[in-house]
Structures are given as structure tokens and as C-alpha cells.
Scaffold this motif. Sequence first.
Motif, PDB file in Angstrom:
ATOM      1  N   PHE A 198       0.826  -1.210   0.000  1.00 16.17           N
ATOM      2  CA  PHE A 198       0.000   0.000   0.000  1.00 16.17           C
ATOM      3  C   PHE A 198       0.861   1.261   0.000  1.00 16.17           C
ATOM      4  N   SER A 199       1.912   1.261   0.817  1.00 10.17           N
ATOM      5  CA  SER A 199       2.763   2.446   0.920  1.00 10.17           C
ATOM      6  C   SER A 199       3.491   2.723  -0.393  1.00 10.17           C
ATOM      7  N   LEU A 200       3.998   1.681  -1.029  1.00 14.03           N
ATOM      8  CA  LEU A 200       4.678   1.866  -2.316  1.00 14.03           C
ATOM      9  C   LEU A 200       3.690   2.318  -3.387  1.00 14.03           C
ATOM     10  N   GLY A 201       2.473   1.764  -3.339  1.00 17.51           N
ATOM     11  CA  GLY A 201       1.462   2.181  -4.305  1.00 17.51           C
ATOM     12  C   GLY A 201       1.060   3.627  -4.126  1.00 17.51           C
ATOM     13  N   ALA A 202       0.944   4.082  -2.873  1.00 16.94           N
ATOM     14  CA  ALA A 202       0.563   5.469  -2.612  1.00 16.94           C
ATOM     15  C   ALA A 202       1.615   6.451  -3.102  1.00 16.94           C
ATOM     16  N   ARG A 203       2.870   5.993  -3.163  1.00 14.28           N
ATOM     17  CA  ARG A 203       3.957   6.858  -3.638  1.00 14.28           C
ATOM     18  C   ARG A 203       4.210   6.698  -5.130  1.00 14.28           C
ATOM     19  N   GLY A 204       3.393   5.884  -5.796  1.00  8.92           N
ATOM     20  CA  GLY A 204       3.535   5.719  -7.235  1.00  8.92           C
ATOM     21  C   GLY A 204       4.703   4.852  -7.647  1.00  8.92           C
ATOM     22  N   ILE A 205       5.292   4.108  -6.690  1.00  2.14           N
ATOM     23  CA  ILE A 205       6.457   3.282  -7.017  1.00  2.14           C
ATOM     24  C   ILE A 205       6.023   1.996  -7.704  1.00  2.14           C
ATOM     25  N   VAL A 206       4.872   1.469  -7.293  1.00  2.00           N
ATOM     26  CA  VAL A 206       4.345   0.262  -7.937  1.00  2.00           C
ATOM     27  C   VAL A 206       2.878   0.502  -8.286  1.00  2.00           C
ATOM     28  N   GLY A 207       2.403  -0.208  -9.291  1.00  2.52           N
ATOM     29  CA  GLY A 207       0.981  -0.223  -9.594  1.00  2.52           C
ATOM     30  C   GLY A 207       0.436   0.908 -10.436  1.00  2.52           C
ATOM     31  N   GLY A 208       1.246   1.924 -10.718  1.00  4.54           N
ATOM     32  CA  GLY A 208       0.761   3.016 -11.528  1.00  4.54           C
ATOM     33  C   GLY A 208      -0.183   3.946 -10.781  1.00  4.54           C
ATOM     34  N   PRO A 209      -0.855   4.846 -11.487  1.00  8.05           N
ATOM     35  CA  PRO A 209      -1.738   5.837 -10.836  1.00  8.05           C
ATOM     36  C   PRO A 209      -2.865   5.208 -10.026  1.00  8.05           C
ATOM     37  N   GLY A 210      -3.371   4.060 -10.465  1.00  9.14           N
ATOM     38  CA  GLY A 210      -4.474   3.436  -9.757  1.00  9.14           C
ATOM     39  C   GLY A 210      -4.099   2.909  -8.389  1.00  9.14           C
ATOM     40  N   ALA A 211      -2.791   2.734  -8.140  1.00  8.49           N
ATOM     41  CA  ALA A 211      -2.354   2.181  -6.854  1.00  8.49           C
ATOM     42  C   ALA A 211      -2.560   3.148  -5.704  1.00  8.49           C
ATOM     43  N   ILE A 212      -2.755   4.426  -6.011  1.00 13.63           N
ATOM     44  CA  ILE A 212      -2.960   5.411  -4.948  1.00 13.63           C
ATOM     45  C   ILE A 212      -4.205   5.071  -4.130  1.00 13.63           C
ATOM     46  N   GLY A 213      -5.187   4.484  -4.772  1.00 17.24           N
ATOM     47  CA  GLY A 213      -6.430   4.163  -4.081  1.00 17.24           C
ATOM     48  C   GLY A 213      -6.508   2.748  -3.535  1.00 17.24           C
ATOM     49  N   TRP A 214      -5.398   2.002  -3.550  1.00 21.06           N
ATOM     50  CA  TRP A 214      -5.427   0.617  -3.083  1.00 21.06           C
ATOM     51  C   TRP A 214      -5.869   0.506  -1.621  1.00 21.06           C
TER      52      TRP A 214
END
Length: 228
Positions: free
Chosen positions: A31-47
Motif C-alpha cells: 500500500f505504501s509503495l502504491g501510494a507513492r507511485g512506485i508500484v501499480g501506476g496511478p491506480g495504486a494510490i487508491g489501493w
Amino acid sequence: MSNPDTESPLNPMPPVVMALFLAIIGIEIVFSLGARGIVGGPGAIGWRQAAIQDYGFNAQIMQWMLTNHVYPPEHLMRFVTYPFVHGDFTHALFVGVMLLAMGKFVGEVFRGWAVLVVFMASAALGAAVYGMFVVDPPWIYGGFPGVYGLIGAFTYLLWLRLGQVGARQARAFSLIGFLMGAQLLFSLVFGANMQWLADVSGFGAGFALSFFVSPGGWQKIHARLRGR
């Protein structure tokens, strides 16, 4: 005899405790990496928010199930999935540290399956009690109710030990008294948070379950019932 040159100075962590810790921290890292845009692309911010919506416990959903006598699996699973979703990294870190501390003490006495039962059942019962008495705010998430269940198991072990040496067994409840006092203080300073009800219920569940899942616990209860 063990060789002091090869023996580790640290006792190994019980595998089930380490597995729970890695699950909690692993999910949080994603979740933390997704919120920073490191993994998952733009959609990861809302994981994180999506996970809370899908796996967090919601008291209003529980009330709806009880009212309509409908229990969809996707909502029942919330009782055991919400401990693995946290609000932020600090939240998950505190849960993880307390899980390791309490899990190590309890896991050195309890079998692995018993530690898992205490953690998961305490979390589920804590959510159920919360859902029965609190409707707003409806959401709870995070592993504290399960950790408080392990604190209940630790208190049970300390309660037994004090009884064996003839000391005041009430002293075993000092830790939970301190933690509840700290929660009350934080509530007064930062505003009331009713999740303490789930935590206390988790503690009670862990303490009560220990009579059954501790080594020889069920046999002792069965023998006492037969003695009557």
C-alpha cells in the motif's frame, strides 16, 4: 548439551507469529509503495481505501445482516480480514511490534495453532461486539483487537504463574489496565475513539480462550467438570 558457540543468543520467533507479522507488514509495504507511485501506476494510490472498503469491518453491514438474516460470504470474511488492513504505515508498525512482543511470549507456551486461534478469534469477537454497540463510526480496521487477544493470553499465563507462587493474581491485569488508561488519555486529548471496545473485547476473548487452547487446558476443564 548445546554448544554455546553455535547457539543463537536470541530465541527464534514462533513461525505463526512471524507469518502474521509478515502478512501485516507485507500488505502495508505494498500500500505504501502504491501510494507513492512506485508500484501499480496511478491506480495504486487508491489501493488502501479500496481494501478498507472491501475487507474492513463495517458495523452497519453487520447490523444489516442481522436485520435481514442474510450473511453473504464477502461480508462475513470481514471479521477475519480487517486485522490485515491498516490506516497508514505507523498504524501497521505499532501493531506489528506489539504482535511480535506478545506473540513471542505466548508462542513459547502455546502451540502454533492456538496462537493463531487466539489472534483471529479475538479479532472476530472484538469486531462483533463493536458492531453490536457502535454504529457510528462504522469502520474498524487494523490488528489491535487480535493483538489485545494475545495480551489476554499473556495475562492468562501470568495469572497462572502468580497463582502457582501464591502471589496476588490481580497483578496479572496490570498491563491491560495500563493500556486502557493510555487509551482513555489519548481519547481525552485527541477525541473519543470507540475502537477501544473492540480492543477490550479482544482481550477478554483471548483470556477466555486460553482456558481451552493452552497446553492441557481443555483436559483440565474436562476433569473439573467430571469432578462435579
